[in-house]
Design a protein around this motif. Sequence first.
Motif, mmCIF file in Angstrom:
data_model
loop_
_atom_site.group_PDB
_atom_site.id
_atom_site.type_symbol
_atom_site.label_atom_id
_atom_site.label_comp_id
_atom_site.label_asym_id
_atom_site.label_seq_id
_atom_site.Cartn_x
_atom_site.Cartn_y
_atom_site.Cartn_z
ATOM 1 N N VAL A 50 -4.175 -9.236 17.687
ATOM 2 C CA VAL A 50 -5.401 -9.583 17.735
ATOM 3 C C VAL A 50 -5.636 -11.074 17.926
ATOM 4 O O VAL A 50 -4.955 -11.804 17.010
ATOM 5 N N ASP A 51 -6.220 -11.287 18.889
ATOM 6 C CA ASP A 51 -6.152 -12.972 19.208
ATOM 7 C C ASP A 51 -7.773 -13.234 18.753
ATOM 8 O O ASP A 51 -8.814 -12.809 19.370
ATOM 9 N N VAL A 52 -7.943 -14.205 17.849
ATOM 10 C CA VAL A 52 -9.063 -14.683 17.478
ATOM 11 C C VAL A 52 -9.282 -16.003 18.358
ATOM 12 O O VAL A 52 -8.923 -16.930 18.112
ATOM 13 N N VAL A 53 -10.696 -15.950 18.892
ATOM 14 C CA VAL A 53 -11.196 -16.775 19.968
ATOM 15 C C VAL A 53 -12.101 -17.666 18.885
ATOM 16 O O VAL A 53 -13.189 -17.233 18.766
ATOM 17 N N LYS A 54 -11.696 -18.756 18.335
ATOM 18 C CA LYS A 54 -12.762 -19.319 17.291
ATOM 19 C C LYS A 54 -13.782 -19.902 18.004
ATOM 20 O O LYS A 54 -13.732 -20.574 19.022
ATOM 21 N N GLN A 55 -15.166 -19.928 17.376
ATOM 22 C CA GLN A 55 -16.201 -20.522 17.686
ATOM 23 C C GLN A 55 -16.766 -21.367 16.543
ATOM 24 O O GLN A 55 -16.533 -21.037 15.413
ATOM 25 N N LYS A 56 -17.506 -22.395 16.985
ATOM 26 C CA LYS A 56 -17.999 -23.591 16.066
ATOM 27 C C LYS A 56 -19.546 -22.813 15.366
ATOM 28 O O LYS A 56 -19.670 -22.850 14.406
ATOM 29 N N GLU A 57 -20.350 -22.511 16.626
ATOM 30 C CA GLU A 57 -21.672 -22.211 16.137
ATOM 31 C C GLU A 57 -22.103 -20.906 16.083
ATOM 32 O O GLU A 57 -22.560 -20.296 15.023
ATOM 33 N N TYR A 58 -21.159 -19.848 16.973
ATOM 34 C CA TYR A 58 -21.281 -18.574 16.622
ATOM 35 C C TYR A 58 -20.005 -17.781 15.894
ATOM 36 O O TYR A 58 -19.071 -18.488 15.671
ATOM 37 N N GLY A 59 -20.133 -16.665 15.704
ATOM 38 C CA GLY A 59 -19.114 -16.039 15.129
ATOM 39 C C GLY A 59 -17.835 -15.930 16.019
ATOM 40 O O GLY A 59 -17.856 -16.139 17.185
ATOM 41 N N ASN A 60 -16.784 -15.855 15.666
ATOM 42 C CA ASN A 60 -15.361 -15.602 16.362
ATOM 43 C C ASN A 60 -15.495 -14.480 17.083
ATOM 44 O O ASN A 60 -15.768 -13.515 16.720
ATOM 45 N N GLN A 61 -14.798 -14.533 18.451
ATOM 46 C CA GLN A 61 -14.586 -13.399 19.303
ATOM 47 C C GLN A 61 -13.301 -12.780 18.831
ATOM 48 O O GLN A 61 -12.085 -13.578 18.798
ATOM 49 N N LEU A 62 -12.976 -11.576 19.029
ATOM 50 C CA LEU A 62 -11.752 -10.803 19.089
ATOM 51 C C LEU A 62 -11.258 -10.194 20.539
ATOM 52 O O LEU A 62 -12.135 -9.594 21.050
ATOM 53 N N VAL A 63 -9.856 -10.578 20.580
ATOM 54 C CA VAL A 63 -9.540 -9.831 21.908
ATOM 55 C C VAL A 63 -8.069 -9.023 21.503
ATOM 56 O O VAL A 63 -7.269 -9.923 20.910
ATOM 57 N N ILE A 64 -8.019 -7.642 21.432
ATOM 58 C CA ILE A 64 -7.277 -6.844 21.007
ATOM 59 C C ILE A 64 -6.507 -6.065 21.952
ATOM 60 O O ILE A 64 -7.106 -5.451 22.860
ATOM 61 N N GLY A 127 0.298 11.157 19.355
ATOM 62 C CA GLY A 127 1.177 11.001 20.175
ATOM 63 C C GLY A 127 0.807 10.666 21.709
ATOM 64 O O GLY A 127 1.893 10.729 22.630
ATOM 65 N N GLN A 128 -0.501 10.267 21.841
ATOM 66 C CA GLN A 128 -0.997 10.053 23.250
ATOM 67 C C GLN A 128 -0.491 8.274 23.565
ATOM 68 O O GLN A 128 -0.177 8.019 22.643
ATOM 69 N N THR A 129 -0.649 8.175 24.932
ATOM 70 C CA THR A 129 -0.118 6.717 25.271
ATOM 71 C C THR A 129 -1.095 5.899 25.813
ATOM 72 O O THR A 129 -1.087 4.839 25.902
ATOM 73 N N GLY A 130 -2.369 6.481 25.964
ATOM 74 C CA GLY A 130 -3.556 5.800 26.408
ATOM 75 C C GLY A 130 -3.871 4.414 25.692
ATOM 76 O O GLY A 130 -4.504 3.408 26.450
ATOM 77 N N TYR A 131 -3.434 4.277 24.432
ATOM 78 C CA TYR A 131 -3.724 2.973 23.628
ATOM 79 C C TYR A 131 -3.264 1.824 24.294
ATOM 80 O O TYR A 131 -3.607 0.662 24.166
ATOM 81 N N LYS A 132 -2.127 2.095 25.048
ATOM 82 C CA LYS A 132 -1.333 0.958 25.442
ATOM 83 C C LYS A 132 -1.683 0.556 26.931
ATOM 84 O O LYS A 132 -1.509 -0.647 27.346
ATOM 85 N N HIS A 133 -2.900 1.067 27.285
ATOM 86 C CA HIS A 133 -3.579 0.549 28.615
ATOM 87 C C HIS A 133 -4.958 -0.062 28.481
ATOM 88 O O HIS A 133 -5.665 -0.172 29.101
ATOM 89 N N VAL A 134 -5.180 -0.215 27.171
ATOM 90 C CA VAL A 134 -6.459 -0.834 26.811
ATOM 91 C C VAL A 134 -6.518 -2.189 26.254
ATOM 92 O O VAL A 134 -5.584 -2.456 25.466
ATOM 93 N N GLN A 135 -7.499 -2.923 26.705
ATOM 94 C CA GLN A 135 -7.809 -4.496 26.043
ATOM 95 C C GLN A 135 -9.097 -4.321 25.510
ATOM 96 O O GLN A 135 -10.300 -3.623 26.272
ATOM 97 N N ILE A 136 -9.267 -4.764 24.266
ATOM 98 C CA ILE A 136 -10.600 -4.438 23.581
ATOM 99 C C ILE A 136 -11.335 -6.038 23.467
ATOM 100 O O ILE A 136 -10.477 -6.887 23.091
ATOM 101 N N ILE A 137 -12.469 -6.214 23.938
ATOM 102 C CA ILE A 137 -13.235 -7.439 23.379
ATOM 103 C C ILE A 137 -14.141 -7.055 22.391
ATOM 104 O O ILE A 137 -15.144 -6.293 22.598
ATOM 105 N N LEU A 138 -14.473 -7.849 21.256
ATOM 106 C CA LEU A 138 -15.370 -7.599 20.275
ATOM 107 C C LEU A 138 -16.077 -9.049 20.053
ATOM 108 O O LEU A 138 -15.324 -9.959 19.678
#
Length: 385
Positions: A50-64, A127-138
């Motif tokens: 989980v990469d936390v993209v920090k922000q000063k004014e708004y909430g931090n973003q997450l890249v997962i 036991g699926q592998t689909g999660y390895k093909h996903v990038q998530i932005i919150l």
Amino acid sequence: MRDLLNAKRKEMLQFVEQLVNIDSGSYTKKGIDEIGLILKAKFEGLDFIVDVVKQKEYGNQLVIQHREAVQPHILVVAHMDTVFPEGTVLKRPFKVKGNRAFGPGVADMKASLVEIFYAILCLKQTGQTGYKHVQIILNSDEEIGSPSSSSLIAEKAARKKYALVLEPARMDGSLVTARRGCGQFKIDIIGVAAHSGIEPEKGRSAIEELAHKIIAFHQLNDRKKGISVNVGMIEGGSAVNTIASHAAGFVDVRITEKRQEDFILKQMKKICAKSNIPGTKTTLTGKMDRSPMEKTEKTTMLLETIREAGKEIGINITDTATGGGSDASFTADLGIPTVDGLGPIGGNAHSEEEYLEIPSLTERTLLLATVIQKLSKMNEKPNSD
């Protein structure tokens, strides 16, 4: 996967309750960051980075994404912010009534955050592998046009083959394959003040000029072409017996096709360049925040894959167009096949009556997991002899 999710139904709803009961309006950075930390810990527990993209004014973003992911080709986007101000949770916290859950942001989109996590958990534990093909932005600022996250979304979407956006499904369960572009503008008018009783001839009314502008702007509306222009707020003047030296109008613009943007901007500038009341001056500021999300051939192909996934698990998938904006516009503008509305079913978003259809929480989580797995297999190269 269905059995696993059904077993976790109560746990999932409790997680929704936890997130709903944290104020996370777009300007409530503390609350958004608290939600981000909760989700960060959850995903790290599944061996995700989980990469936390920090922000000063708004909430931090997450890249997962998972530790073993290499150039994941599926982008999943959701937001952690709501439209509700700090203190809303104290007035009306999470509650359940029948098959519906209520609370600030329960459908838009706290439940979607839970859906994403459990879809990934479901894939991993079966036991699926689909999660390895996903990038998530919150992200943390979708409700105000994504000022700090739009560039992040565009950057991460650049090399993706599919974009899945987790705004709530429509009330009838439909997904969203087209959205109107939207923009916010301000008309500032400077006039000349004068006493309205003693020497009105010396004044130049900014309010009168604004009235002309409002009428001209509203004449740009074209329902058949999907163009909407609305001056939704006005302000001006200093006293009832004074000719107004200043007035302003705030404008919301919606378009259906990207090519309409140049037309509407030219027309608004043309209107503001002309003074109906001599001696007044008009300035137009603002921009189109989001381009339209148009339903393309590639989008239709992605939708068909989702329909197949729905058929496999017993859900009839329908789609629709909507006038509201979302982060789906950013991925669609890059030409990436994008389908929105993949969150659970809800209604009355942005109001005190916002609700989540509880049975749809596990149902749409199963759909998302199934779609991710199908899209991941579509990207796998066949073995050569």
